[in-house]
Scaffold this motif. Structure first.
Motif, PDB file in Angstrom:
ATOM      1  N   GLU A 228     -11.098 -26.131 -14.452  1.00  0.00           N
ATOM      2  CA  GLU A 228     -12.513 -25.978 -14.644  1.00  0.00           C
ATOM      3  C   GLU A 228     -13.472 -26.387 -13.490  1.00  0.00           C
ATOM      4  O   GLU A 228     -14.499 -25.579 -13.380  1.00  0.00           O
ATOM      5  N   ASP A 229     -13.101 -27.177 -12.785  1.00  0.00           N
ATOM      6  CA  ASP A 229     -13.916 -27.571 -11.718  1.00  0.00           C
ATOM      7  C   ASP A 229     -13.812 -26.371 -10.559  1.00  0.00           C
ATOM      8  O   ASP A 229     -14.683 -26.346  -9.869  1.00  0.00           O
ATOM      9  N   GLY A 230     -12.654 -25.801 -10.558  1.00  0.00           N
ATOM     10  CA  GLY A 230     -12.593 -24.613  -9.478  1.00  0.00           C
ATOM     11  C   GLY A 230     -11.290 -24.432  -8.855  1.00  0.00           C
ATOM     12  O   GLY A 230     -10.132 -25.199  -9.548  1.00  0.00           O
ATOM     13  N   LEU A 231     -11.057 -23.723  -8.037  1.00  0.00           N
ATOM     14  CA  LEU A 231      -9.789 -23.386  -7.210  1.00  0.00           C
ATOM     15  C   LEU A 231      -9.871 -24.446  -5.949  1.00  0.00           C
ATOM     16  O   LEU A 231     -10.579 -24.307  -5.203  1.00  0.00           O
ATOM     17  N   ARG A 232      -8.506 -25.238  -5.838  1.00  0.00           N
ATOM     18  CA  ARG A 232      -8.419 -25.911  -4.756  1.00  0.00           C
ATOM     19  C   ARG A 232      -7.381 -25.445  -4.020  1.00  0.00           C
ATOM     20  O   ARG A 232      -6.164 -25.035  -4.210  1.00  0.00           O
TER      21      ARG A 232
END
Length: 242
Positions: free
Chosen positions: A226-230
């Motif tokens: 949910e924070d994003g794509l790393r």
């Protein structure tokens, strides 16, 4: 043009150490919540283990760092045209424009001279102003370009944001059912063909950031949540000089 020489094992160690400090769940403790990589008017690249071997009278390409001559255990150098006397282990620092729209910061030190040459080593940071990524199917002739290999990249991209240093956009996460398992995928806009990546997948993108800056990204998906794509890995950077 003479290439800067890398120390592969040392560079790999530094890369892994840096990623361990920044990727949640890697290293001692998860640490604070991940912070998205900001989008702005600049894009920076770090070279943690840059080396170059200077011959007498030679300047590090793109800089104002010049080796003049050796006298015993001292070395006469010039920095921005100003003379300095250095010894092994002394600093060799310079920052300035290496090409239009490209700023560099060289944090180097003199190492032990070999066969008349003067090796220097340290870190370099390259900053590109107002990047405008455009994909290229083929790279141009780069024989005379300034060459910065294996710069460290490490990005966290929220949904709907462009991946720094590329023209790709991370659209959001998607859950795909595989039997009794659910696989989390990242959907990208701008890829040719299949638009999904899973954790561990590689991502290669090449293109230009400016009309005089060419880049080749080699990254892998570290996490999707949910924070994003790393994404983390390396980028090869070439600076075309006027």
């Amino acid at each position: 043009m003479k290439q800067n020489r890398w120390i592969p094992g040392f560079a790999l160690f530094l890369l892994l150490a840096m990623l361990a400090c920044t990727i949640p769940g890697v290293g001692p403790g998860d640490g604070p919540a991940a912070t998205p990589t900001p989008l702005g008017d600049t894009l920076s690249f770090a070279i943690p283990a840059y080396t170059y071997s200077l011959e007498q009278g030679e300047t590090i390409p793109g800089t104002q760092l010049r080796y003049v001559e050796r006298s015993g255990d001292t070395y006469k150098v010039t920095i921005d045209g100003l003379e300095a006397i250095k010894r092994t282990g002394d600093s060799f620092l310079w920052d300035g424009l290496v090409a239009p729209g490209v700023y560099a910061n060289y944090n180097l030190r003199l190492t032990t001279a070999v066969f008349g040459s003067l090796p220097v080593a340290g870190s370099v940071e390259i900053t590109v102003f107002y990047p405008q990524p455009v994909a290229l199917d083929e790279l141009p002739n780069l024989d005379t370009a300034l060459d910065y290999r294996n710069t460290v990249v490490n990005y966290l991209i929220p949904a709907g944001r462009q991946i720094p240093g590329t023209s790709l956009v991370y659209s959001g996460l998607s859950d795909q059912q595989e039997g009794d398992k659910t696989i989390r995928l990242a959907q990208l806009t701008g890829l040719t063909g299949y638009p999904y990546l899973a954790v561990g997948d590689s991502l290669h993108w090449q293109g230009s950031l400016l009309n005089n800056v060419v880049i080749e990204n080699n990254m892998r998906v570290i996490s999707i949540n949910e924070d994003g794509l790393r994404l983390a890995g390396t980028a090869n950077l070439w600076i075309l000089q006027p």
